[in-house]
Design an enzyme around this catalytic site. Structure first.
Site, short mmCIF file in Angstrom:
data_model
loop_
_atom_site.label_atom_id
_atom_site.label_comp_id
_atom_site.label_asym_id
_atom_site.label_seq_id
_atom_site.Cartn_x
_atom_site.Cartn_y
_atom_site.Cartn_z
N GLY A 180 37.86 -14.64 81.76
CA GLY A 180 37.56 -14.27 83.13
C GLY A 180 36.18 -13.66 83.25
N GLY A 181 36.09 -12.60 84.06
CA GLY A 181 34.81 -11.93 84.28
C GLY A 181 34.23 -11.34 83.02
N GLY A 202 4.38 -36.33 75.87
CA GLY A 202 4.50 -35.00 76.44
C GLY A 202 5.10 -34.00 75.49
CB ALA A 203 7.53 -34.32 72.70
#
Length: 514
Positions: A169-170, A404-405
């Site tokens: 949960g939280g 681009g790498a």
């Protein structure tokens, strides 16, 4: 006076006992240590100072007035690891299943405040059934108080979370905000909603282990940075990783003057990379020859294995190491690798750890799956992290640096301080064959022997474009070096850059492509 002492001793013993003996026995039967045993293993001997030992909740609903154990299910305080101050909290599953109520949360908040004010790491040992239902919204407010403190402390002090039982949960969001999340195989689980809720909502049948076990989060989701066989090895790993980190963002990591060099000969580096550019090799073999003996500490080792991240020492200098892994997916950058690398780079930058990058990258992974899931946005996270980082950055191009790498992997263009290439490095927009098929499409289509012509064009492209000397001529690499010179260059470079000062433009914060 004797009566007063007796009362104090009775209350202390009740706090030390924790839950009942039967609950302690069940904890041991599951292969788990108790909260106090964990604190003893984690900290230096006799260094623990407990805070809030006698705190009790003030709730009365659902018969809670008759159940007010001292400490309220969490042990908090401070001590030392290798002689250095740390703060910690350890949830006690033998009391209310470690569930969090107002008093429980207030104790954790106090420790986080002290850690932040005094500039020391904080360690959370999580073992909790979640929010204390009997306290209602008050317990939810307690979680939110902790989340806020985690966020304010982020990048100021190292925060380490160990999941040593349930975390649901939280409760999962506090560890998620912290810097490192360690889990224990077979006994720790993390999920927002458990198997029963999943089945009720989606009709899926899933076990707690498959849904949120250590293997799931270390190999598939990337939530966990490392997994260990039992509580003891997990706690020992926390002690180890703290050796690489400074106390806070204002300090430098310590030097290890007693470091030992690698056991193998540096000349072995000269033959590690195959002549065939399409043949894989294991980047771990390169790492072992560059870092101090047995000093590499992997992070996210089972997740996005095409990118290696971890801490190490080189000539005694603590560093963060980022490396493409040609032995997995050819070292290509995909979504998971980009996110993994970005988070690690930002952590290193936050805590003044120099970043050493070992580059052998053919580019970003192509395909509809990657494009539709946002490789552009996720790949930009890694680019952003390297651009933003102001710590010393040294890059070694061992083989491929395509497209681009090449830019993304800590290139000179994005403030790399020292960039070296090995003689066989291929630095280009793309590989020779791919480039030739575009540049000479017409000639190849009309050739009598297209295969031999393509080979000829490829050799020419390799000589003219795809080699490290073109980049060196432009100053994009500082020098082309023999592989066996690499460790010495790294040691000297790290020493030279140790007092580097670089600041980014004044701003509230950037807007990275989350």
């Amino acid at each position: 006076m004797t009566d007063h002492f007796s009362e104090l001793e009775r209350r202390r013993q009740a706090a030390i006992q924790g839950g009942s003996q039967s609950r302690i026995d069940r904890q041991h039967e599951r292969g788990k240590l108790t909260a106090r045993e964990r604190v003893t293993v984690l900290l230096d001997e006799d260094s623990f100072v407990e805070l809030g030992q006698l705190v009790q909740h003030q709730s009365t609903d659902f018969d809670l007035a008759d159940q007010r154990p001292p400490g309220d299910g969490v042990i908090t305080g401070y001590g030392t690891v290798h002689g250095r101050l740390v703060y910690l909290y350890a949830q006690d599953f033998t009391i209310f299943g470690g569930s969090l109520g107002r008093a429980h949360a207030s104790k954790i908040v106090q420790v986080l405040d002290l850690a932040l004010q005094n500039g020391a790491p904080v360690i959370g040992l999580n073992d909790s059934g979640g929010a204390r239902i009997q306290e209602g919204v008050v317990s939810l407010g307690g979680y939110a108080d902790i989340f806020l403190k985690n966020t304010l402390a982020s990048g100021v002090i190292p925060q380490i979370s160990a999941i040593m039982g349930p975390c649901a949960g939280g409760a999962v969001y506090s560890p998620a905000i912290t810097d490192l999340v360690f889990m224990v195989q077979g006994t720790s689980h993390m999920f927002v909603t458990g198997p029963d809720v999943v089945h009720a909502v989606t009709q899926e049948e899933v076990t707690a282990e498959d849904l949120g076990g250590a293997a799931t989060h270390s190999e598939r989701s990337g939530v966990a940075h490392a997994v260990y066989q039992n509580d003891i090895t997990c706690l020992e790993a926390i002690r180890t990783v703290l050796n690489y980190l400074p106390q806070n963002c204002e300090e430098q990591a310590s030097m290890d003057t007693a470091f030992q060099p690698p056991t193998s000969h540096m000349e072995d580096l000269n033959t590690l990379v195959p002549h065939n550019p399409n043949k894989p090799y294991d980047m771990h073999d390169v790492i072992r020859l560059l870092v101090d003996r047995s000093s590499f500490f992997p992070i996210h080792d089972g997740f996005a294995r095409n990118l290696i991240c971890g801490f190490a020492r080189i000539g005694g200098h603590a560093v963060g190491l980022v490396a493409n892994q040609p032995a997995h997916l050819a070292g290509v950058l995909d979504i998971d690798a980009s996110v993994k690398g970005a988070r690690f780079v930002r952590f290193c930058d936050a805590f003044n750890l120099p970043i050493v990058t070992l580059e052998d990258v053919p580019g970003f992974l192509p395909g509809t799956d990657q494009e539709w899931r946002g490789i552009i946005r996720h790949g930009a996270k890694l680019l952003y992290a390297f651009c933003e980082a102001t710590v010393p950055k040294i890059t070694i191009i061992t083989r491929k640096a395509y497209g681009g790498a090449y830019d993304v992997m800590s290139s000179k263009h994005i403030r790399g301080d020292l960039n070296y290439a090995w003689p066989g490095a291929e630095i280009a927009v793309m590989g020779a064959k791919g480039a030739v098929r575009i540049l000479h499409r017409a000639a190849l289509k009309n050739a009598e022997d297209p295969a031999s012509l393509e080979e000829e064009f490829s050799r020419d492209y390799q000589e003219r474009f795809s080699n490290p000397y073109i980049a060196a001529e432009h100053g994009y690499v500082d020098e082309v070096i023999y592989p066996n010179e690499t460790r010495e260059r790294l040691i000297r470079g790290l020493a030279m850059l140790r007092n580097k000062i670089l600041t980014n433009p004044r701003k509230k914060h950037g807007n990275m492509p989350l």
